[in-house]
Every structure is written in C-alpha cells, then in structure tokens.
Design an enzyme around this catalytic site. Structure first.
Site, PDB file in Angstrom:
ATOM      1  CD  GLN A  31     -74.031  51.024  51.405  1.00  0.00           C
ATOM      2  OE1 GLN A  31     -74.913  51.698  50.878  1.00  0.00           O
ATOM      3  NE2 GLN A  31     -74.163  50.462  52.584  1.00  0.00           N
ATOM      4  CG  HIS A  87     -77.321  47.956  58.372  1.00  0.00           C
ATOM      5  ND1 HIS A  87     -76.312  48.260  57.481  1.00  0.00           N
ATOM      6  CD2 HIS A  87     -78.229  47.226  57.671  1.00  0.00           C
ATOM      7  CE1 HIS A  87     -76.591  47.748  56.307  1.00  0.00           C
ATOM      8  NE2 HIS A  87     -77.752  47.123  56.382  1.00  0.00           N
ATOM      9  N   GLY A 109     -82.378  55.746  61.599  1.00  0.00           N
ATOM     10  CA  GLY A 109     -83.510  56.328  62.298  1.00  0.00           C
ATOM     11  C   GLY A 109     -83.949  57.680  61.792  1.00  0.00           C
ATOM     12  N   GLY A 144     -81.833  56.624  54.483  1.00  0.00           N
ATOM     13  CA  GLY A 144     -81.850  55.251  54.030  1.00  0.00           C
ATOM     14  C   GLY A 144     -83.203  54.765  53.547  1.00  0.00           C
TER      15      GLY A 144
END
Length: 255
Positions: free
Chosen positions: A16, A159, A192, A213
């Site tokens: 990333q 994000h 989320g 995440g």
C-alpha cells in the site's frame, strides 16, 4: 519490507503506497523498487489521504503513529535510501541525529497536502509491472476513469469514515459502482467492516473482496498473533456455534 516478507512466507503480498508529491518521484520510485525486490506483487495506491483529516478521536487519545518515538509509523521512510540521502543533503545530518525533524519531514513527504491527477498514474505504470489497485474510489465517474486508465482494481472506501467528516458511506456507493464497472474491474470494499455480517453485505452487493482495516488490529493489540487468528475465525464464523454453547453453559451454571 524484508522483515514483513520473511513473516509472510509464501503468501501473496500487496504493497500500500501513500503517494508522495511529484517533486518526490525519486522517493516514490525507490519505494516501488524496494517493494518489488521484496516480492510484493500488487500495488494499492491510497488516493483519499494526501493530507491527514481532522480526527477528534486521535486528538483525544493523543495518538499519531507517525509521531511516535518508537518510529512505528515512519520506519519505511527512515529505511529508504533516497529519503535518507535527501535528508542528509538538506540538513547536513543523518536521520538518527534528529528524529523529530526527520519524522516531520517524512510525514510531509507522504502527506504533501496536494493530490495527484489521473495523468500521474502513468508514472506508476512505468515503475510497476504488476496489478495496480486504486483505494478511495467513491463515485461511478472515478470508477470509470480508473477503468479507462487500465487499472486492475479499485477499493470503494472512505478511509474508514475518519478522513472526511460527513463523507458519503462506502456501502451506499458500492452497488452503483459495481453496476458500472464490476464486470470489467475488480471491485473491493473497505470501511466500516466490523463483523462477518458486514462482509456478507458487501459481497452480496457485488464486492469481489472485503478488506479488514481495524478488527485485526484490535486482536493484535490484545493477544498478538493468536488475537488476529481469533478475530479472523470469528468473522468467518468458525467459532460461532462453540461460542454460543459456552454462553448457554455459563447461563445454566449461574442459575
């Protein structure tokens, strides 16, 4: 990067990129070369964080990984030969001689405050011969543009809702993005996702894959590697039936 490669073993590796501005293309090229040398095969380009958003929770917790004294958020920069060379030429000292200044400079390098244009993707294509995935796509127009630019995938993401206050929900945008480009482009979902039901919803709405995440980080902070394994197994539902049985047993024992 080499340490992560060793831990990853024979697994697939996605790198990333937090993309420096064009004036630091030499640093970007160095990061890509290092990733390729470490056998990373997919490049994920973060488009939605060219500057850090206003994050009240981080401010309340006095937390910023890029400013920690243990260098946990800036290690990739501090080990980059091009960044180190430019820092020494500019300031007349090594990174280790002034950690605070070096941290500030690296943070400004990867969060320059100016975004890239679609034409800049050509630079990445010149220096990366594998698949490129654009992270932070939230509109059909941008998804189609990514397709026109011959990208291999996109991540529908805001994000995690912590970059722009009041931004549109990624799950709200997912169906129309899938309808527009899903048959020609790999559409991944992020933001989320907290449990297996969230994964199921995104897949049902057309995502080819879902990124986790935060949940794995919670597991990592509590119990290390075993914590991450537990989070992943819980999301996959492997432990669900046994967990329910244990809950019932405890209820019976307490009555």
């Amino acid at each position: 990067m080499s340490e992560r490669t060793e831990v990853n073993g024979n697994g697939h590796r996605w790198f990333q990129l937090y993309w420096p501005s064009n004036e630091h293309n030499d640093i970007t090229q160095s990061l890509l070369n290092r990733a390729k040398a470490a056998n990373f095969s997919v490049l994920v380009v973060t488009l939605d964080t060219y500057i850090l958003g206003w994050r009240p929770s981080d401010l309340s917790n006095r937390y910023n990984p890029f400013l920690r004294k243990d260098k946990i958020g800036v290690e990739i920069g501090f080990t980059d030969p091009v960044f180190r060379k430019k820092f020494a030429e500019k300031h007349g000292k090594e990174v280790e001689d002034d950690i605070s200044l070096a941290t500030t400079e690296w943070t400004h390098t990867i969060f320059p405050g100016t975004s890239h244009g679609w034409e800049d993707l050509q630079f990445l294509r010149q220096h990366w011969d594998g698949p490129i995935v654009l992270k932070g796509i939230q509109t059909v127009e941008d998804a189609k543009q990514a397709l026109d630019c011959r990208m291999q995938g996109i991540v529908v993401s805001n994000h995690g809702g912590r970059q722009q206050d009041g931004g549109v929900g990624s799950l709200d945008m997912l169906p129309e993005v899938v309808d527009a480009v899903g048959s020609e482009l790999g559409v991944i979902f992020d933001s989320g996702v907290r449990c297996g039901a969230d994964v199921a919803k995104a897949l049902a709405l057309g995502a080819k894959m879902v990124l986790l995440g935060r949940p794995y980080v919670y597991g990592l902070s509590i119990a290390g590697e075993s914590g991450v394994r537990h989070v992943l197994k819980s999301i996959l539902g492997i432990y669900s039936s046994r967990f329910i049985c244990r809950v019932f047993d405890r209820c019976i024992q307490s009555t």
